[in-house]
Design a protein around this motif. Structure first.
Motif, PDB file in Angstrom:
ATOM      1  N   LEU A  78       0.846  -1.195   0.000  1.00 28.13           N
ATOM      2  CA  LEU A  78       0.000   0.000   0.000  1.00 28.13           C
ATOM      3  C   LEU A  78       0.881   1.245   0.000  1.00 28.13           C
ATOM      4  O   LEU A  78       1.872   1.319   0.701  1.00 28.13           O
ATOM      5  N   ASP A  79       0.489   2.227  -0.808  1.00 27.74           N
ATOM      6  CA  ASP A  79       1.276   3.452  -0.941  1.00 27.74           C
ATOM      7  C   ASP A  79       0.370   4.510  -1.534  1.00 27.74           C
ATOM      8  O   ASP A  79      -0.763   4.228  -1.937  1.00 27.74           O
ATOM      9  N   ASP A  80       0.887   5.723  -1.613  1.00 29.50           N
ATOM     10  CA  ASP A  80       0.210   6.791  -2.333  1.00 29.50           C
ATOM     11  C   ASP A  80      -0.064   6.283  -3.749  1.00 29.50           C
ATOM     12  O   ASP A  80       0.850   5.823  -4.439  1.00 29.50           O
ATOM     13  N   SER A  81      -1.323   6.374  -4.193  1.00 27.44           N
ATOM     14  CA  SER A  81      -1.699   5.820  -5.508  1.00 27.44           C
ATOM     15  C   SER A  81      -0.870   6.420  -6.638  1.00 27.44           C
ATOM     16  O   SER A  81      -0.637   5.765  -7.654  1.00 27.44           O
ATOM     17  N   LYS A  82      -0.399   7.666  -6.464  1.00 26.90           N
ATOM     18  CA  LYS A  82       0.381   8.318  -7.535  1.00 26.90           C
ATOM     19  C   LYS A  82       1.746   7.663  -7.720  1.00 26.90           C
ATOM     20  O   LYS A  82       2.385   7.852  -8.749  1.00 26.90           O
ATOM     21  N   GLN A  83       2.206   6.911  -6.715  1.00 25.52           N
ATOM     22  CA  GLN A  83       3.513   6.243  -6.799  1.00 25.52           C
ATOM     23  C   GLN A  83       3.422   4.846  -7.417  1.00 25.52           C
ATOM     24  O   GLN A  83       4.438   4.178  -7.585  1.00 25.52           O
ATOM     25  N   LEU A  84       2.204   4.408  -7.745  1.00 26.25           N
ATOM     26  CA  LEU A  84       1.997   3.038  -8.229  1.00 26.25           C
ATOM     27  C   LEU A  84       1.592   3.037  -9.696  1.00 26.25           C
ATOM     28  O   LEU A  84       0.924   3.965 -10.169  1.00 26.25           O
ATOM     29  N   SER A  85       1.959   1.975 -10.400  1.00 31.00           N
ATOM     30  CA  SER A  85       1.526   1.839 -11.795  1.00 31.00           C
ATOM     31  C   SER A  85       0.029   1.540 -11.828  1.00 31.00           C
ATOM     32  O   SER A  85      -0.561   1.096 -10.830  1.00 31.00           O
ATOM     33  N   GLU A  86      -0.584   1.754 -12.972  1.00 28.60           N
ATOM     34  CA  GLU A  86      -2.018   1.480 -13.117  1.00 28.60           C
ATOM     35  C   GLU A  86      -2.327   0.010 -12.819  1.00 28.60           C
ATOM     36  O   GLU A  86      -3.289  -0.300 -12.109  1.00 28.60           O
ATOM     37  N   ALA A  87      -1.493  -0.892 -13.330  1.00 31.59           N
ATOM     38  CA  ALA A  87      -1.718  -2.333 -13.100  1.00 31.59           C
ATOM     39  C   ALA A  87      -1.619  -2.670 -11.618  1.00 31.59           C
ATOM     40  O   ALA A  87      -2.420  -3.451 -11.081  1.00 31.59           O
ATOM     41  N   ARG A  88      -0.643  -2.061 -10.936  1.00 36.04           N
ATOM     42  CA  ARG A  88      -0.471  -2.323  -9.502  1.00 36.04           C
ATOM     43  C   ARG A  88      -1.664  -1.786  -8.708  1.00 36.04           C
ATOM     44  O   ARG A  88      -2.143  -2.420  -7.765  1.00 36.04           O
ATOM     45  N   ARG A  89      -2.146  -0.601  -9.087  1.00 34.65           N
ATOM     46  CA  ARG A  89      -3.327  -0.025  -8.418  1.00 34.65           C
ATOM     47  C   ARG A  89      -4.538  -0.938  -8.573  1.00 34.65           C
ATOM     48  O   ARG A  89      -5.282  -1.159  -7.623  1.00 34.65           O
ATOM     49  N   GLU A  90      -4.728  -1.478  -9.771  1.00 38.46           N
ATOM     50  CA  GLU A  90      -5.877  -2.370 -10.019  1.00 38.46           C
ATOM     51  C   GLU A  90      -5.784  -3.630  -9.149  1.00 38.46           C
ATOM     52  O   GLU A  90      -6.781  -4.073  -8.575  1.00 38.46           O
ATOM     53  N   THR A  91      -4.581  -4.200  -9.052  1.00 42.51           N
ATOM     54  CA  THR A  91      -4.376  -5.390  -8.220  1.00 42.51           C
ATOM     55  C   THR A  91      -4.686  -5.083  -6.759  1.00 42.51           C
ATOM     56  O   THR A  91      -5.384  -5.842  -6.077  1.00 42.51           O
ATOM     57  N   LEU A  92      -4.138  -3.961  -6.271  1.00 36.25           N
ATOM     58  CA  LEU A  92      -4.361  -3.586  -4.868  1.00 36.25           C
ATOM     59  C   LEU A  92      -5.821  -3.224  -4.607  1.00 36.25           C
ATOM     60  O   LEU A  92      -6.349  -3.522  -3.535  1.00 36.25           O
ATOM     61  N   TYR A  93      -6.478  -2.609  -5.583  1.00 29.73           N
ATOM     62  CA  TYR A  93      -7.903  -2.279  -5.433  1.00 29.73           C
ATOM     63  C   TYR A  93      -8.698  -3.542  -5.100  1.00 29.73           C
ATOM     64  O   TYR A  93      -9.494  -3.560  -4.150  1.00 29.73           O
ATOM     65  N   ALA A  94      -8.465  -4.593  -5.885  1.00 22.03           N
ATOM     66  CA  ALA A  94      -9.195  -5.855  -5.665  1.00 22.03           C
ATOM     67  C   ALA A  94      -8.898  -6.423  -4.273  1.00 22.03           C
ATOM     68  O   ALA A  94      -9.807  -6.912  -3.583  1.00 22.03           O
ATOM     69  N   ARG A  95      -7.646  -6.329  -3.839  1.00 13.99           N
ATOM     70  CA  ARG A  95      -7.278  -6.847  -2.507  1.00 13.99           C
ATOM     71  C   ARG A  95      -7.926  -6.030  -1.389  1.00 13.99           C
ATOM     72  O   ARG A  95      -8.375  -6.586  -0.389  1.00 13.99           O
ATOM     73  N   ILE A  96      -7.934  -4.711  -1.541  1.00 11.31           N
ATOM     74  CA  ILE A  96      -8.516  -3.846  -0.519  1.00 11.31           C
ATOM     75  C   ILE A  96     -10.010  -4.143  -0.366  1.00 11.31           C
ATOM     76  O   ILE A  96     -10.522  -4.316   0.738  1.00 11.31           O
ATOM     77  N   VAL A  97     -10.708  -4.208  -1.495  1.00 11.66           N
ATOM     78  CA  VAL A  97     -12.150  -4.473  -1.477  1.00 11.66           C
ATOM     79  C   VAL A  97     -12.448  -5.831  -0.832  1.00 11.66           C
ATOM     80  O   VAL A  97     -13.428  -5.992  -0.104  1.00 11.66           O
ATOM     81  N   GLU A  98     -11.559  -6.790  -1.072  1.00 13.39           N
ATOM     82  CA  GLU A  98     -11.767  -8.145  -0.544  1.00 13.39           C
ATOM     83  C   GLU A  98     -11.416  -8.235   0.951  1.00 13.39           C
ATOM     84  O   GLU A  98     -12.110  -8.901   1.717  1.00 13.39           O
ATOM     85  N   ARG A  99     -10.357  -7.553   1.375  1.00 14.60           N
ATOM     86  CA  ARG A  99      -9.809  -7.787   2.725  1.00 14.60           C
ATOM     87  C   ARG A  99     -10.137  -6.719   3.763  1.00 14.60           C
ATOM     88  O   ARG A  99      -9.993  -6.973   4.957  1.00 14.60           O
ATOM     89  N   ALA A 100     -10.523  -5.536   3.351  1.00 16.63           N
ATOM     90  CA  ALA A 100     -10.770  -4.464   4.327  1.00 16.63           C
ATOM     91  C   ALA A 100     -11.971  -4.798   5.209  1.00 16.63           C
ATOM     92  O   ALA A 100     -12.900  -5.491   4.781  1.00 16.63           O
ATOM     93  N   LEU A 101     -11.938  -4.300   6.439  1.00 18.09           N
ATOM     94  CA  LEU A 101     -13.107  -4.439   7.332  1.00 18.09           C
ATOM     95  C   LEU A 101     -14.295  -3.665   6.775  1.00 18.09           C
ATOM     96  O   LEU A 101     -15.440  -4.099   6.882  1.00 18.09           O
ATOM     97  N   ALA A 102     -14.023  -2.489   6.212  1.00 19.25           N
ATOM     98  CA  ALA A 102     -15.068  -1.660   5.616  1.00 19.25           C
ATOM     99  C   ALA A 102     -14.428  -0.713   4.615  1.00 19.25           C
ATOM    100  O   ALA A 102     -13.276  -0.314   4.779  1.00 19.25           O
ATOM    101  N   TRP A 103     -15.192  -0.362   3.580  1.00 22.13           N
ATOM    102  CA  TRP A 103     -14.727   0.636   2.623  1.00 22.13           C
ATOM    103  C   TRP A 103     -15.933   1.319   1.994  1.00 22.13           C
ATOM    104  O   TRP A 103     -17.020   0.746   1.938  1.00 22.13           O
ATOM    105  N   ARG A 104     -15.705   2.535   1.556  1.00 21.50           N
ATOM    106  CA  ARG A 104     -16.797   3.308   0.958  1.00 21.50           C
ATOM    107  C   ARG A 104     -16.194   4.256  -0.066  1.00 21.50           C
ATOM    108  O   ARG A 104     -15.162   4.877   0.189  1.00 21.50           O
TER     109      ARG A 104
END
Length: 197
Positions: A38-64
């Motif tokens: 996890l990092d500032d989204s501006k420091q990550l490639s688009e592909a890396r952001r997409e991968t992390l997005y899926a992980r966050i949505v799956e693993r976070a306690l809550a998100w909005r």
């Protein structure tokens, strides 16, 4: 701060563009389900952001994720629209946050719990980094959809920012309904007399 508290990170994407919404995300990470990278989204490639997005949505306690559309940005200004989005994202978490970490130097009023502003928080606090990734990916996807609806502006490439390609398209095509009328480059095109011959 009690480490047992449910702490939400909040960040936004899209304050500066001439078109599209400002998008705010809030994330409560699950200490039992770590997400590496996890990092500032501006420091990550688009592909890396997409991968992390899926992980966050799956693993976070809550998100909005909250979209504040350009009509509201024009009505209340981009600063107030961002604060509104932060407030709504914080209030929409289930389970609710017990403490908020907000990227930047200002806090919205009427937050549902205690909060702290963190300058550069998207690179310092994993929960804010996670929120920055959700906001950025959600906004980029939205701008790609708008590119299909309003062809010719290049939204899929520049995401609504005021790059030369976008400014040239604005001159050529005029603003579309997704352009922020209160932003100077768009407002200038709408001033009376500009298109008179």
């Amino acid at each position: 701060m009690d480490p047992g508290l449910r702490i939400a990170g909040i960040d936004e994407a899209g304050r500066g563009p001439l078109a599209g919404p400002v998008v705010v995300a809030a994330v409560i990470l699950d200490p039992a389900r770590a997400i590496r990278g996890l990092d500032d989204s501006k420091q990550l490639s688009e592909a890396r952001r997409e991968t992390l997005y899926a992980r966050i949505v799956e693993r976070a306690l809550a998100w909005r994720i909250v979209f504040v559309e350009c009509a509201q940005i024009d009505r209340i200004n981009i600063y107030q629209a961002t604060l509104h989005g932060m407030r709504e994202a914080a209030r929409g978490l289930d389970p609710a946050a017990e403490y908020l970490l907000v990227d930047g130097n200002k806090l919205p009023d009427n937050l549902p719990c205690e909060a702290q502003a963190v300058i550069g928080g998207d690179a310092l606090e994993p929960s804010i980094g996670a929120a920055s990734i959700l906001a950025k990916v959600a906004r980029d996807r939205h701008m790609q959809a708008l590119d299909a609806r309003y062809p010719g502006y290049g939204f899929a490439r520049h995401k609504g920012y005021g790059v030369p390609e976008h400014l040239q398209a604005l001159q050529r095509l005029g603003p579309c309904p997704e352009h922020r009328r209160s932003f100077a480059p768009v407002r200038k095109l709408l001033e009376p007399g500009l298109f008179d011959t």
